[in-house]
Design a protein around this motif. Sequence first.
Motif, mmCIF file in Angstrom:
data_model
loop_
_atom_site.group_PDB
_atom_site.id
_atom_site.type_symbol
_atom_site.label_atom_id
_atom_site.label_comp_id
_atom_site.label_asym_id
_atom_site.label_seq_id
_atom_site.Cartn_x
_atom_site.Cartn_y
_atom_site.Cartn_z
ATOM 1 N N ALA A 130 0.819 -1.215 0.000
ATOM 2 C CA ALA A 130 0.000 0.000 0.000
ATOM 3 C C ALA A 130 0.849 1.259 0.000
ATOM 4 C CB ALA A 130 -0.937 -0.008 1.205
ATOM 5 N N ASN A 131 2.013 1.208 -0.634
ATOM 6 C CA ASN A 131 2.912 2.354 -0.689
ATOM 7 C C ASN A 131 3.109 2.794 -2.133
ATOM 8 O OD1 ASN A 131 3.439 2.157 2.161
ATOM 9 N ND2 ASN A 131 4.780 0.413 1.695
ATOM 10 N N THR A 132 3.580 4.011 -2.320
ATOM 11 C CA THR A 132 3.886 4.551 -3.646
ATOM 12 C C THR A 132 5.271 5.179 -3.621
ATOM 13 O OG1 THR A 132 2.883 6.695 -3.117
ATOM 14 C CG2 THR A 132 1.452 5.025 -4.130
ATOM 15 N N ASP A 133 5.828 5.391 -4.815
ATOM 16 C CA ASP A 133 7.091 6.124 -4.898
ATOM 17 C C ASP A 133 6.879 7.569 -4.432
ATOM 18 O OD1 ASP A 133 8.534 3.993 -5.884
ATOM 19 O OD2 ASP A 133 8.236 4.537 -7.978
ATOM 20 N N ASP A 134 7.972 8.224 -4.051
ATOM 21 C CA ASP A 134 7.892 9.635 -3.677
ATOM 22 C C ASP A 134 7.502 10.471 -4.895
ATOM 23 O OD1 ASP A 134 8.678 9.036 -1.085
ATOM 24 O OD2 ASP A 134 10.818 9.344 -1.529
ATOM 25 N N ALA A 135 6.854 11.594 -4.645
ATOM 26 C CA ALA A 135 6.436 12.482 -5.738
ATOM 27 C C ALA A 135 7.632 12.877 -6.598
ATOM 28 C CB ALA A 135 5.769 13.725 -5.168
ATOM 29 N N ASP A 195 2.301 13.263 -4.595
ATOM 30 C CA ASP A 195 2.364 12.435 -3.396
ATOM 31 C C ASP A 195 1.125 11.553 -3.281
ATOM 32 O OD1 ASP A 195 3.527 11.626 -0.874
ATOM 33 O OD2 ASP A 195 1.924 12.760 0.089
ATOM 34 N N GLY A 196 1.340 10.244 -3.106
ATOM 35 C CA GLY A 196 0.247 9.312 -2.896
ATOM 36 C C GLY A 196 -0.380 8.758 -4.153
ATOM 37 N N LEU A 197 0.096 9.162 -5.333
ATOM 38 C CA LEU A 197 -0.454 8.662 -6.594
ATOM 39 C C LEU A 197 0.670 8.088 -7.436
ATOM 40 C CD1 LEU A 197 -2.826 8.338 -8.593
ATOM 41 C CD2 LEU A 197 -2.242 10.607 -9.489
ATOM 42 N N GLU A 198 0.504 6.845 -7.861
ATOM 43 C CA GLU A 198 1.501 6.185 -8.702
ATOM 44 C C GLU A 198 0.832 5.615 -9.949
ATOM 45 O OE1 GLU A 198 4.831 3.790 -6.926
ATOM 46 O OE2 GLU A 198 3.815 2.167 -8.022
ATOM 47 N N LEU A 199 1.339 5.995 -11.114
ATOM 48 C CA LEU A 199 0.819 5.515 -12.385
ATOM 49 C C LEU A 199 1.769 4.462 -12.936
ATOM 50 C CD1 LEU A 199 -0.147 8.959 -13.963
ATOM 51 C CD2 LEU A 199 -1.577 7.448 -12.551
ATOM 52 N N GLY A 200 1.225 3.319 -13.343
ATOM 53 C CA GLY A 200 2.070 2.228 -13.800
ATOM 54 C C GLY A 200 1.571 1.599 -15.078
ATOM 55 N N ALA A 201 2.468 0.912 -15.760
ATOM 56 C CA ALA A 201 2.138 0.193 -16.983
ATOM 57 C C ALA A 201 3.023 -1.040 -17.050
ATOM 58 C CB ALA A 201 2.354 1.068 -18.213
#
Length: 219
Positions: A36-41, A70-76
Amino acid sequence: MSSISAAPQVPHLVLAAGLLMCGLANAGRPLTVDDANTDDAGTGHVEAWYARQPGRANTWTVAPAFSPMDGLELGASTTRDRTAASTSQSLQAKWRITPSQEAGCNNAVVLGASQTRRQSGTTPYINGLLTCNSALGATHVNLGAQRAPGGPGVGTWGLAHEREWGPMTFHVEAFGQRLAKPTFQIGARKELSPNLQLDATLGRNNRQKLFSVGLKQSF
């Protein structure tokens, strides 16, 4: 008669397992169960790995991710199945709902969709994530659902625990979907440099041995 009727079921079982892996493919390597973590902004990473998946499928995957805020990570991700000569792609967004805790729990949600080239329709998925940190390590819980083209929605689940041991981090995990046999897996990762990670997994699903090896480059 029974052998004739059972044979057509094998591709469906392999496809179901493959769709589950796609639904969870963008978890941080080498875990399949997501945290439940994301990379830093303003930062991101690129993961690349080879895997032997259910049905003896040999696959290569490249999966970039970036956090624009912060808190949002977009992935593909793009996965090439060399055994079936097919390519699958996925897009997803992870929203960390509550801040990460050094000693405590936080949650997040993932929304995404995957598609296999030359096949009609997409497979949307949703995954609720919970991560709890303590002196014993980090525990991750996933509960979600996915819907293959033309099929019903299927519930998915995952449970993992990871812990640092010297220069390496080890994990154990189990994951699966409703009405299918689960996959059990162990894995480890090690930083070769501050921004480069080497990782590997070894698992088992329905008496089939699974494994993967990969790299992660952060930026």
